[in-house]
Write a protein that holds these residues in place. Structure first.
Motif, mmCIF file in Angstrom:
data_model
loop_
_atom_site.group_PDB
_atom_site.id
_atom_site.type_symbol
_atom_site.label_atom_id
_atom_site.label_comp_id
_atom_site.label_asym_id
_atom_site.label_seq_id
_atom_site.Cartn_x
_atom_site.Cartn_y
_atom_site.Cartn_z
ATOM 1 N N ARG A 96 0.834 -1.200 0.000
ATOM 2 C CA ARG A 96 0.000 0.000 0.000
ATOM 3 C C ARG A 96 0.868 1.249 0.000
ATOM 4 N NH1 ARG A 96 -3.586 -0.587 4.498
ATOM 5 N NH2 ARG A 96 -2.268 0.908 5.558
ATOM 6 N N LEU A 97 1.930 1.195 0.818
ATOM 7 C CA LEU A 97 2.838 2.334 0.901
ATOM 8 C C LEU A 97 3.400 2.669 -0.484
ATOM 9 C CD1 LEU A 97 5.204 2.492 3.910
ATOM 10 C CD2 LEU A 97 5.915 3.478 1.760
ATOM 11 N N ALA A 98 3.805 1.616 -1.209
ATOM 12 C CA ALA A 98 4.381 1.815 -2.537
ATOM 13 C C ALA A 98 3.327 2.375 -3.488
ATOM 14 C CB ALA A 98 4.935 0.494 -3.072
ATOM 15 N N ALA A 99 2.136 1.781 -3.453
ATOM 16 C CA ALA A 99 1.076 2.209 -4.380
ATOM 17 C C ALA A 99 0.671 3.653 -4.081
ATOM 18 C CB ALA A 99 -0.122 1.279 -4.269
ATOM 19 N N ASP A 100 0.504 3.972 -2.792
ATOM 20 C CA ASP A 100 0.090 5.331 -2.429
ATOM 21 C C ASP A 100 1.103 6.369 -2.892
ATOM 22 O OD1 ASP A 100 -2.094 4.220 -1.321
ATOM 23 O OD2 ASP A 100 -1.516 4.560 0.777
ATOM 24 N N ALA A 101 2.372 5.990 -2.855
ATOM 25 C CA ALA A 101 3.410 6.965 -3.217
ATOM 26 C C ALA A 101 3.639 7.007 -4.720
ATOM 27 C CB ALA A 101 4.709 6.624 -2.495
ATOM 28 N N GLY A 102 2.909 6.193 -5.474
ATOM 29 C CA GLY A 102 3.019 6.245 -6.930
ATOM 30 C C GLY A 102 4.063 5.319 -7.532
ATOM 31 N N PHE A 103 4.519 4.328 -6.758
ATOM 32 C CA PHE A 103 5.451 3.350 -7.321
ATOM 33 C C PHE A 103 4.666 2.319 -8.133
ATOM 34 C CE2 PHE A 103 7.921 5.135 -3.895
ATOM 35 C CZ PHE A 103 9.218 5.144 -4.395
ATOM 36 N N ALA A 104 5.250 1.887 -9.236
ATOM 37 C CA ALA A 104 4.580 0.900 -10.081
ATOM 38 C C ALA A 104 4.692 -0.486 -9.471
ATOM 39 C CB ALA A 104 5.199 0.900 -11.480
#
Lengths: 133, 389
Positions: A96-104
């Motif tokens: 979630r952290l990655a997705a929220d920050a815009g990481f693919a």
């Protein structure tokens, strides 16, 4: 096998650990990517070549601003290339952290279960004219 | 250097076989993380990797064709021609195949320590030397960072639970393990190439993997020596107070903080000799394990009991859960480092508990509870001088 260097993809790696940087540089180099490694946010943001990278590989915890902060600074400058978050900390909600920050995508260290090379291929795939697996 | 546009260094085509080979070679020159310098037997530079450009401050274009001793300083600069001459004449290896520390010189005249490894490749009648050069000044910085992190870790663990320490440790360990995984993956992909330069890169990658694996082992060893650092500060403490603190701390930032914990300390078991912070860590770790073992169980309960043993001047403390119990497989390995059934766990908690208990002159074991669940029992020395009256 080395991949013949035709259409070279450039990857920027940001990680504060020297051994991780070195080993990624070799591994991705062997797979035909051109790699530039940075020890922290400052190095990447100071680069005047942000536009040349096809993908960013960024560690979660860096000395100074963390990986998500770094990516938002990169995005704020108008660069939209895909990015992969890597982390050696056991963060329960890394997805979630990655997705929220815009990481693919994200890869947990020590990168034994998910191959970073596969993930880079996957996030770069839309630009490659390769048949779907 | 990272800001200048990418420019492939010039490689002497005539020494290599055809364009495909050269592409390989160039991609290696661009990607090999250590500075890599190829010379002929006269010590003339034939190839200069991107990392070498960064390290020495010369571009490949300006340094190729120059004698390699321009990159060296002092004694090594003067002796270099002699080394090569001797080797070509006598086959006596002063450095080839071995690594050593030498002083290198940058384009701006600055001197810095490097680790130099030289490999030799024969291509037809030619003899090529490939030098891998690693800047030790950066490595020395990394060592310092590592030390700083370790002392932080040490400090951290004094204040908090073994679980937290294990998570910081997991991160510390993950770094060298990531490097090992990457170097080995790269090595596998290079394995089939017969090219001598690539063999050298392969050799380098494998030796880096080995170095990083040793480093991972070092981290664990240092941790163990930290927790078992001989001089346990065992002093008279009251077990009831120690357990109350441990129970409170074990509930900090835990989802299952509402699980009832029943404590029963026999009157003649309250006075023990212990380093309270370390023994607290043991108890916290056992309580948290018990909580994890009973995840999702509505009747979860933890029982802590302490009683004086008849023989040996020992007090036994047990922490029991009513979870599913240990599998036969786990029963034997539960105290071994890295044995874990937890997806997020490192399997170090109980190993550290064992180290702490043994440093106190006690023992720890796991026994199944007849009514279901597991009891962990450990012993402490009783405080003979302050026995309860």
């Amino acid at each position: 096998m080395l991949i013949p260097v035709r259409d070279i993809r450039r990857i920027a790696v940001v990680d504060d650990n020297l051994a991780v940087r070195d080993s990624l540089q070799l591994l991705l180099g062997v797979h035909g990517y051109e790699v530039e490694a940075f020890a922290g946010s400052v190095g990447l943001l100071a680069s005047t070549r942000l536009a040349v990278y096809d993908c960013f590989v960024i560690d979660l915890k860096l000395g100074g601003p963390d990986g998500p902060h770094l990516l938002s600074s990169v995005r704020a400058r108008g660069f939209q290339q895909p990015a992969i978050l890597i982390s050696g900390w056991e963060v329960e909600s890394l997805e979630r952290l990655a997705a929220d920050a815009g990481f693919a995508s994200h890869v947990r260290k020590p990168m034994m279960i998910t191959s970073i090379v596969d993930e880079i291929r996957r996030v770069l795939r839309p630009r490659e004219s390769r048949p779907p697996d | 250097m990272t800001d200048t546009p990418a420019k492939p260094p010039a490689v002497p085509l005539d020494q290599l076989d055809g364009p495909a080979h050269q592409l390989h070679f160039e991609s290696i020159l661009d990607s090999v993380p250590d500075a890599m310098v190829v010379t002929n037997e006269a010590g003339i530079i034939l190839a200069f990797s991107r990392a070498a450009e960064t390290l020495f401050g010369y571009t490949a274009a300006e340094i190729i064709g120059q004698p390699v001793n321009r990159l060296m300083a002092g004694r090594d600069r003067m002796n270099h021609d002699t080394y090569i001459g001797n080797y070509m004449r006598t086959g006596h290896r002063q450095i080839i195949g071995k690594g050593r520390v030498v002083i290198a010189a940058r384009a701006d005249g600055n001197l810095f320590p490097v680790d130099l490894k030289i490999g030799e490749a024969r291509i037809g009648d030619y003899c090529l030397f490939t030098a891998f050069i690693r800047d030790l000044s950066e490595q020395q910085n990394a060592e310092r960072r590592m030390q700083a992190m370790q002392s932080e870790l040490a400090h951290f663990s004094r204040l908090s639970a073994v679980g937290t320490m294990a998570s910081a440790l997991a991160h510390e360990l993950n770094q060298p393990l990531t490097a090992v995984a990457n170097y080995l993956e790269a090595s596998r992909d290079l394995l089939d190439s017969p090219d001598p330069e690539i063999r050298e890169v392969l050799r380098g990658a494998l030796s880096e993997a080995a170095t990083q694996a040793v480093r991972a082992g070092e981290i664990v060893r240092k941790l163990r020596s930290y927790v078992s650092r001989g001089e346990v500060d065992a002093r008279p403490v009251r077990l009831t107070a120690l357990l109350a603190d441990a129970i409170a701390l074990s509930k900090v930032s835990r989802e299952r903080a509402d699980i009832p914990v029943i404590v029963e300390v026999a009157r003649d078991a309250d006075r023990v000799l212990a380093d309270p912070i370390q023994v607290q860590q043991v108890v916290i770790n056992l309580i948290r394990n018990a909580m994890d073992a009973m995840a999702g169980q509505s009747d979860a309960q933890i029982d802590i009991r302490a009683m004086r043993l008849d023989a040996g001047g020992l007090v036994e403390v047990e922490v029991c859960d009513n979870g599913p119990g240990l599998s036969a497989e786990m029963k034997d390995s539960v105290f071994k480092p890295f044995a874990t059934t937890k997806a997020q766990g490192m399997g170090l908690g109980l190993s550290i508990c064992q180290t702490i208990v043994e440093a106190h002159g006690g023992t720890i074991r796991a026994v199944p509870k007849p009514s279901g669940g597991t009891c962990f029992r450990f012993t402490l020395r009783e405080d003979k001088d302050n026995l309860a009256t």
